[in-house]
Design a protein around this motif. Structure first.
Motif, mmCIF file in Angstrom:
data_model
loop_
_atom_site.group_PDB
_atom_site.id
_atom_site.type_symbol
_atom_site.label_atom_id
_atom_site.label_comp_id
_atom_site.label_asym_id
_atom_site.label_seq_id
_atom_site.Cartn_x
_atom_site.Cartn_y
_atom_site.Cartn_z
ATOM 1 N N TYR A 70 -19.761 4.277 0.260
ATOM 2 C CA TYR A 70 -20.678 3.253 -0.245
ATOM 3 C C TYR A 70 -19.969 1.937 -0.566
ATOM 4 C CZ TYR A 70 -23.551 7.398 -0.753
ATOM 5 O OH TYR A 70 -24.236 8.554 -0.502
ATOM 6 N N GLY A 71 -18.653 1.922 -0.387
ATOM 7 C CA GLY A 71 -17.875 0.768 -0.831
ATOM 8 C C GLY A 71 -17.838 -0.379 0.171
ATOM 9 N N GLU A 72 -17.031 -1.376 -0.156
ATOM 10 C CA GLU A 72 -16.823 -2.510 0.737
ATOM 11 C C GLU A 72 -15.980 -2.065 1.932
ATOM 12 O OE1 GLU A 72 -16.565 -6.470 -1.564
ATOM 13 O OE2 GLU A 72 -15.359 -5.046 -2.697
ATOM 14 N N ARG A 73 -16.187 -2.718 3.056
ATOM 15 C CA ARG A 73 -15.541 -2.295 4.291
ATOM 16 C C ARG A 73 -14.029 -2.541 4.247
ATOM 17 N NH1 ARG A 73 -18.474 -4.549 9.321
ATOM 18 N NH2 ARG A 73 -17.174 -6.336 8.756
ATOM 19 N N VAL A 74 -13.259 -1.554 4.643
ATOM 20 C CA VAL A 74 -11.801 -1.656 4.566
ATOM 21 C C VAL A 74 -11.302 -2.846 5.381
ATOM 22 C CG1 VAL A 74 -11.350 -0.031 6.489
ATOM 23 C CG2 VAL A 74 -9.642 -0.325 4.660
ATOM 24 N N GLN A 75 -11.993 -3.169 6.469
ATOM 25 C CA GLN A 75 -11.558 -4.315 7.269
ATOM 26 C C GLN A 75 -11.823 -5.641 6.548
ATOM 27 O OE1 GLN A 75 -14.128 -2.232 7.869
ATOM 28 N NE2 GLN A 75 -15.400 -2.903 9.580
ATOM 29 N N ASP A 76 -12.701 -5.623 5.529
ATOM 30 C CA ASP A 76 -12.973 -6.845 4.760
ATOM 31 C C ASP A 76 -12.068 -6.976 3.536
ATOM 32 O OD1 ASP A 76 -15.016 -7.394 6.558
ATOM 33 O OD2 ASP A 76 -16.582 -6.536 5.279
ATOM 34 N N VAL A 77 -11.800 -5.871 2.852
ATOM 35 C CA VAL A 77 -11.057 -5.944 1.582
ATOM 36 C C VAL A 77 -9.609 -5.459 1.694
ATOM 37 C CG1 VAL A 77 -13.112 -5.784 0.137
ATOM 38 C CG2 VAL A 77 -11.894 -3.689 0.777
ATOM 39 N N GLY A 78 -9.222 -4.980 2.881
ATOM 40 C CA GLY A 78 -7.866 -4.441 3.032
ATOM 41 C C GLY A 78 -6.792 -5.447 2.635
ATOM 42 N N GLU A 79 -6.954 -6.691 3.023
ATOM 43 C CA GLU A 79 -5.929 -7.683 2.722
ATOM 44 C C GLU A 79 -5.844 -7.933 1.216
ATOM 45 O OE1 GLU A 79 -3.472 -8.695 4.544
ATOM 46 O OE2 GLU A 79 -2.806 -9.659 2.690
ATOM 47 N N ALA A 80 -6.985 -7.946 0.533
ATOM 48 C CA ALA A 80 -6.965 -8.120 -0.929
ATOM 49 C C ALA A 80 -6.285 -6.934 -1.608
ATOM 50 C CB ALA A 80 -8.397 -8.290 -1.453
ATOM 51 N N VAL A 81 -6.495 -5.742 -1.078
ATOM 52 C CA VAL A 81 -5.835 -4.567 -1.652
ATOM 53 C C VAL A 81 -4.330 -4.646 -1.416
ATOM 54 C CG1 VAL A 81 -5.624 -2.053 -1.547
ATOM 55 C CG2 VAL A 81 -7.887 -3.111 -1.425
ATOM 56 N N ARG A 82 -3.930 -5.039 -0.220
ATOM 57 C CA ARG A 82 -2.489 -5.172 0.054
ATOM 58 C C ARG A 82 -1.860 -6.213 -0.868
ATOM 59 N NH1 ARG A 82 -4.088 -3.872 5.341
ATOM 60 N NH2 ARG A 82 -4.675 -6.022 5.772
ATOM 61 N N ALA A 83 -2.571 -7.302 -1.097
ATOM 62 C CA ALA A 83 -2.051 -8.346 -1.999
ATOM 63 C C ALA A 83 -1.917 -7.795 -3.415
ATOM 64 C CB ALA A 83 -2.979 -9.563 -1.975
ATOM 65 N N ALA A 84 -2.899 -7.016 -3.853
ATOM 66 C CA ALA A 84 -2.836 -6.419 -5.190
ATOM 67 C C ALA A 84 -1.651 -5.459 -5.295
ATOM 68 C CB ALA A 84 -4.143 -5.687 -5.496
ATOM 69 N N HIS A 85 -1.383 -4.737 -4.211
ATOM 70 C CA HIS A 85 -0.279 -3.773 -4.228
ATOM 71 C C HIS A 85 1.088 -4.455 -4.245
ATOM 72 C CE1 HIS A 85 2.349 -0.710 -1.953
ATOM 73 N NE2 HIS A 85 2.302 -0.342 -3.200
ATOM 74 N N ARG A 86 1.159 -5.676 -3.788
ATOM 75 C CA ARG A 86 2.434 -6.387 -3.876
ATOM 76 C C ARG A 86 2.784 -6.699 -5.333
ATOM 77 N NH1 ARG A 86 0.818 -8.475 1.290
ATOM 78 N NH2 ARG A 86 -0.400 -10.189 0.392
ATOM 79 N N GLU A 87 1.766 -6.728 -6.204
ATOM 80 C CA GLU A 87 1.981 -7.049 -7.622
ATOM 81 C C GLU A 87 1.942 -5.821 -8.525
ATOM 82 O OE1 GLU A 87 2.499 -10.238 -8.484
ATOM 83 O OE2 GLU A 87 2.285 -10.834 -6.370
ATOM 84 N N SER A 88 1.224 -4.774 -8.126
ATOM 85 C CA SER A 88 0.919 -3.664 -9.044
ATOM 86 C C SER A 88 1.018 -2.319 -8.353
ATOM 87 C CB SER A 88 -0.530 -3.783 -9.559
ATOM 88 O OG SER A 88 -0.762 -5.036 -10.125
ATOM 89 N N SER A 89 1.193 -1.297 -9.181
ATOM 90 C CA SER A 89 1.031 0.060 -8.681
ATOM 91 C C SER A 89 -0.430 0.287 -8.317
ATOM 92 C CB SER A 89 1.435 1.074 -9.751
ATOM 93 O OG SER A 89 2.798 0.922 -10.051
#
Lengths: 182, 182
Positions: free
Chosen positions: B87-106
């Motif tokens: 039911y979530g947002e599409r991985v192809q749309d939010v994947g880059e935001a998640v990768r950016a978050a992972h560069r800063e956080s666990s």
């Protein structure tokens, strides 16, 4: 996937009861990630029904069928045979060759259970490993398909769906397919 | 993965017997595809043993543990929470935001079974869909991790392995880890 040469996933081996969910997940993963068709062992009728039911509700085109001669299907497949196995060549090394083969030919992707006979390794044009580590045939299939289609499968269209999930940041929204087209 | 901020996979919900293999496959997929740690429900001791056994034989670093308060673990996680859901947002749309978050956080990646409570959707920084189609939580996790690490996880090194699979075009070759280093 639409407008491309056919990709067929063949699940080899099934122990009723014990393997029901894994075989069902192989079928649903094949459908969701861009394959055109899944071929299941003759004794996996329950998984077949689940995959067909999901296709009727969430759309296609996608075909699921049973096969009581899977070894013959693999041997005689008129196209390129890929066998996913942890003993195979690394997907990051052979992925491009497989994609090139798929531009010319249909692809049969064999997903084994335990104890795949050696003739399958031998017949396969590519034995491919999504890591040379023991994990999950469902995980291996998913990564293989996502890389085969280079992510295009995530944007595919579904036809004849009864219902559609609307992607959203929080919540669970499913609407009738007619509404989703508005 | 080594030299990166920690990625933890948390399996939410487990019905002993029925879910044993799915939960084991979540754990093994987490290990094979670059997560540092898997957190399993307290009643999934059998899956824990399998994951630890594979880690002892095929190497790490990778940690598996049980948790009898997974909702608290999710709520209090000191980092970014990703919940995988159709039911979530599409991985192809939010994947880059998640990768950016992972560069800063666990990152805590929550893999649900049936009926995930709404508080998980609410707590999650990202609800992410690997397709908005019903398929397999193992498949979703696999594609998510491969995209999170942009394929780097396929080249990771394993330490303290007892044995190593040698990738090859046809065959099944496993050698003692000492030999593989020569």
């Amino acid at each position: 996937m639409q407008d491309e040469r056919e990709v067929v996933v063949l699940r080899l081996g099934h122990r009723p009861g014990r393997d029901d969910r894994m075989t069902t997940h192989v079928g649903l993963t094949a459908r969701a990630l861009g394959a055109d068709r899944v071929v299941l062992p003759a004794n996996a009728g329950q998984s077949l029904e689940t995959v067909r039911d999901i296709t009727a509700r969430f759309g296609g085109p996608f075909t699921a069928e049973l096969d009581d001669e899977p070894k013959a299907t693999i041997r005689d497949f008129a196209g390129v045979v890929v066998h996913l196995t942890m003993y195979g060549e690394r997907v990051q090394d052979v992925g491009e060759a497989v994609r090139a083969a798929h531009r010319e030919s249909s692809l049969l992707v064999v997903v084994g259970g335990e104890k795949v006979p050696f003739e399958v390794y031998d017949r396969a044009d590519f034995n491919v490993a999504v890591t040379n580590q023991p994990h999950s045939e469902v995980a291996g299939l998913a990564v293989f398909l996502d890389r085969l289609f280079a992510g295009r499968e995530l944007d595919r269209e579904w036809t004849n769906a009864d219902r559609v999930v609307l992607p959203e940041d929080t919540g669970k929204t499913v609407v009738p397919a007619d509404d989703a087209e508005d």
